[in-house]
Design a protein around this motif. Structure first.
Motif, mmCIF file in Angstrom:
data_model
loop_
_atom_site.group_PDB
_atom_site.id
_atom_site.type_symbol
_atom_site.label_atom_id
_atom_site.label_comp_id
_atom_site.label_asym_id
_atom_site.label_seq_id
_atom_site.Cartn_x
_atom_site.Cartn_y
_atom_site.Cartn_z
ATOM 1 N N VAL A 1 -0.842 5.297 3.442
ATOM 2 C CA VAL A 1 -2.257 5.354 3.140
ATOM 3 C C VAL A 1 -3.161 4.810 3.600
ATOM 4 O O VAL A 1 -2.793 3.032 3.370
ATOM 5 C CB VAL A 1 -2.383 5.408 2.096
ATOM 6 C CG1 VAL A 1 -3.514 5.676 0.938
ATOM 7 C CG2 VAL A 1 -1.079 6.934 1.683
ATOM 8 N N MET A 2 -4.427 4.420 4.375
ATOM 9 C CA MET A 2 -5.342 3.655 3.775
ATOM 10 C C MET A 2 -5.937 3.008 3.222
ATOM 11 O O MET A 2 -5.815 4.186 1.825
ATOM 12 C CB MET A 2 -6.263 4.471 5.130
ATOM 13 C CG MET A 2 -5.595 4.714 6.183
ATOM 14 S SD MET A 2 -6.812 5.572 7.531
ATOM 15 C CE MET A 2 -8.505 4.470 7.870
ATOM 16 N N GLY B 1 -9.161 2.902 3.157
ATOM 17 C CA GLY B 1 -10.415 3.629 3.395
ATOM 18 C C GLY B 1 -9.996 4.091 4.371
ATOM 19 O O GLY B 1 -9.051 4.997 4.199
ATOM 20 N N ILE C 1 -13.072 2.333 6.418
ATOM 21 C CA ILE C 1 -14.332 2.258 6.054
ATOM 22 C C ILE C 1 -14.325 2.617 4.726
ATOM 23 O O ILE C 1 -14.217 3.343 4.240
ATOM 24 C CB ILE C 1 -15.424 2.767 6.570
ATOM 25 C CG1 ILE C 1 -14.946 3.158 8.111
ATOM 26 C CG2 ILE C 1 -16.779 2.728 5.946
ATOM 27 C CD1 ILE C 1 -15.413 2.486 9.004
ATOM 28 N N ARG C 2 -14.526 1.355 4.054
ATOM 29 C CA ARG C 2 -14.427 1.649 2.042
ATOM 30 C C ARG C 2 -16.424 2.080 1.969
ATOM 31 O O ARG C 2 -17.337 0.477 1.973
ATOM 32 C CB ARG C 2 -13.678 0.376 1.407
ATOM 33 C CG ARG C 2 -13.019 -0.365 2.061
ATOM 34 C CD ARG C 2 -11.429 0.579 0.950
ATOM 35 N NE ARG C 2 -12.605 0.730 -1.073
ATOM 36 C CZ ARG C 2 -11.645 1.005 -0.966
ATOM 37 N NH1 ARG C 2 -10.997 1.467 -1.401
ATOM 38 N NH2 ARG C 2 -11.446 0.692 -2.890
ATOM 39 N N VAL C 3 -15.909 2.939 1.215
ATOM 40 C CA VAL C 3 -17.605 3.164 0.861
ATOM 41 C C VAL C 3 -17.647 2.908 -0.636
ATOM 42 O O VAL C 3 -17.301 2.939 -1.403
ATOM 43 C CB VAL C 3 -17.716 4.992 0.943
ATOM 44 C CG1 VAL C 3 -19.193 5.122 0.222
ATOM 45 C CG2 VAL C 3 -17.402 5.681 1.335
ATOM 46 N N SER D 1 -6.143 13.327 -2.458
ATOM 47 C CA SER D 1 -5.718 11.893 -3.055
ATOM 48 C C SER D 1 -4.750 11.221 -2.151
ATOM 49 O O SER D 1 -3.900 12.553 -2.535
ATOM 50 C CB SER D 1 -5.884 12.375 -4.403
ATOM 51 O OG SER D 1 -5.541 11.185 -4.967
ATOM 52 N N ASP D 2 -4.482 10.433 -2.266
ATOM 53 C CA ASP D 2 -2.966 10.153 -2.500
ATOM 54 C C ASP D 2 -1.928 9.985 -3.779
ATOM 55 O O ASP D 2 -0.826 9.878 -3.880
ATOM 56 C CB ASP D 2 -2.909 8.425 -1.768
ATOM 57 C CG ASP D 2 -3.610 7.071 -2.605
ATOM 58 O OD1 ASP D 2 -3.534 6.801 -3.086
ATOM 59 O OD2 ASP D 2 -4.873 7.490 -2.059
ATOM 60 N N ARG E 1 -8.967 10.222 4.005
ATOM 61 C CA ARG E 1 -10.604 10.954 3.880
ATOM 62 C C ARG E 1 -11.236 10.620 5.123
ATOM 63 O O ARG E 1 -10.187 9.247 6.001
ATOM 64 C CB ARG E 1 -11.275 9.428 3.009
ATOM 65 C CG ARG E 1 -11.964 10.008 1.576
ATOM 66 C CD ARG E 1 -13.010 9.538 1.169
ATOM 67 N NE ARG E 1 -13.376 10.308 -0.078
ATOM 68 C CZ ARG E 1 -12.616 10.182 -1.526
ATOM 69 N NH1 ARG E 1 -11.576 8.926 -1.584
ATOM 70 N NH2 ARG E 1 -12.521 10.476 -2.502
HETATM 71 P P1 AMP Z 1 -8.015 9.003 -4.087
HETATM 72 O O1 AMP Z 1 -9.112 9.461 -4.064
HETATM 73 O O2 AMP Z 1 -8.911 7.005 -4.700
HETATM 74 O O3 AMP Z 1 -7.064 9.273 -4.595
HETATM 75 O O4 AMP Z 1 -8.453 8.546 -3.086
HETATM 76 C C1 AMP Z 1 -7.697 8.923 -1.114
HETATM 77 C C2 AMP Z 1 -7.689 7.805 -0.814
HETATM 78 O O5 AMP Z 1 -9.050 8.016 -0.153
HETATM 79 C C3 AMP Z 1 -7.337 6.446 -0.532
HETATM 80 O O6 AMP Z 1 -6.228 6.616 -0.221
HETATM 81 C C4 AMP Z 1 -8.485 5.921 0.441
HETATM 82 O O7 AMP Z 1 -7.706 5.747 2.119
HETATM 83 C C5 AMP Z 1 -9.729 6.478 0.579
HETATM 84 N N1 AMP Z 1 -10.412 6.544 -0.330
HETATM 85 C C6 AMP Z 1 -9.907 6.203 -1.363
HETATM 86 N N2 AMP Z 1 -11.720 5.477 -1.408
HETATM 87 C C7 AMP Z 1 -12.330 5.202 -0.627
HETATM 88 C C8 AMP Z 1 -13.669 4.402 -0.618
HETATM 89 N N3 AMP Z 1 -14.103 3.635 -1.814
HETATM 90 N N4 AMP Z 1 -14.388 4.670 0.179
HETATM 91 C C9 AMP Z 1 -13.446 4.905 1.788
HETATM 92 N N5 AMP Z 1 -12.363 5.838 2.040
HETATM 93 C C10 AMP Z 1 -11.735 5.167 0.373
#
Ligand code: AMP
Length: 268
Positions: A119-120, A122, A142-144, A194-195, A227
């Motif tokens: 899993v990435m 970002g 990319i991290r938002v 989601s992961d 994402r």
């Molecule tokens: P989540 O919805 O928190 O389970 O996140 C699902 C996936 O989205 C994560 O595995 C990341 O790859 C990606 N992700 C989570 N937070 C962010 C963020 N702030 N910016 C970009 N991608 C994100």
């Protein structure tokens, strides 16, 4: 004088792999409460608990904050995750993502988008025409960051979400993230699931169609997710887009419509 504002970022990992994260913007007086809440989310969980977690706090310049509206929210109930992915494909095509690019993006998340099928941390940045991945680091992506509900809007947004049974931090934080993404220059659409193994809902969002939740995007227990941000490189400088997503503070002061859930079947 207004209270100082801080960007709060939480990151948690388990056995060296991304486990959870969260992004908030909070006033100084709420820092203690918010950081404690984010940390307890990842170290108190009954079933799975992170083995490393960090919260970082960074002061932001209030003059740089821009205010936006959250997108409309629709919810599609599907029979199973396979139908959910077919619907996601359709919604991406409606948002002007070519069919082959949408299919490739879904497969990439399903297979684990980071090297080694992990899993990435970002998001993938994907050229909407060619399907080429544009992020420099395929593990980080990319991290938002630097987005939240405006303090004055928090109660009302939670009330609106609660009226449709959606008042969970996962929904609210994903909506805020998607809200920032759809405001970004050159952004065509986003795909997400989601992961977290127990959270199977995902979404497709776009500036025109808003935030479209899909009840099932993966089988329960699946630890893969991620994402994809589909971008039109002809419409923006990539560096501007990345800077907006990672650095621009955005606060949301209202939510659009929340539509009642609808059942979706393939023949629609
Ligand atoms: P989540 O919805 O928190 O389970 O996140 C699902 C996936 O989205 C994560 O595995 C990341 O790859 C990606 N992700 C989570 N937070 C962010 C963020 N702030 N910016 C970009 N991608 C994100």
């Amino acid at each position: 004088m207004d209270e100082p504002l801080f960007s709060v970022r939480m990151r948690a990992s388990l056995m060296g792999k991304h486990f959870a994260g969260a992004e908030r913007i909070v006033a100084a007086s709420s820092l203690g409460e918010v950081t404690a809440e984010l940390m307890s989310r990842v170290v108190n969980s009954a079933d799975e608990c992170a083995d490393e977690a960090y919260c970082s706090v960074e002061r932001i310049n209030p003059d740089e904050v821009i205010f936006e509206l959250l997108p409309d929210v629709s919810t599609f109930k599907v029979a199973d995750w396979e139908a959910g992915r077919r619907l996601a494909q359709r919604l991406l095509v409606d948002a002007q993502v070519p069919e082959a690019v949408a299919a490739n993006a879904i497969k990439t998340l399903a297979d684990g988008a980071a090297p080694g099928g992990h899993v990435m941390r970002g998001a993938i940045l994907m050229d909407v025409q060619s399907g080429r991945r544009l992020e420099a680091d395929m593990a980080r992506g990319i991290r938002v960051s630097r987005m939240d509900l405006a303090t004055g809007a928090r109660q009302e947004v939670h009330r609106q979400l609660a009226s449709q049974g959606l008042d969970h931090y996962r929904v609210c934080e994903a909506l805020v993230l998607a809200g920032k993404v759809v405001c970004a220059p050159g952004l065509v659409a986003e795909l997400c699931w989601s992961d977290a193994p127990d959270y199977v809902t995902g979404y497709v969002s776009s500036p025109r169609h808003g935030y479209q939740r899909i009840s099932d995007m993966k089988p329960a227990g699946d630890k893969l997710g991620g994402r994809v941000f589909f971008v039109d490189p002809a419409a923006t400088e990539l560096s501007m887009l990345i800077d907006f997503l990672e650095q621009q503070p955005v606060l949301f002061n209202a939510l659009g419509q929340i539509y009642s859930p609808q059942v979706w079947t393939d023949d629609e």
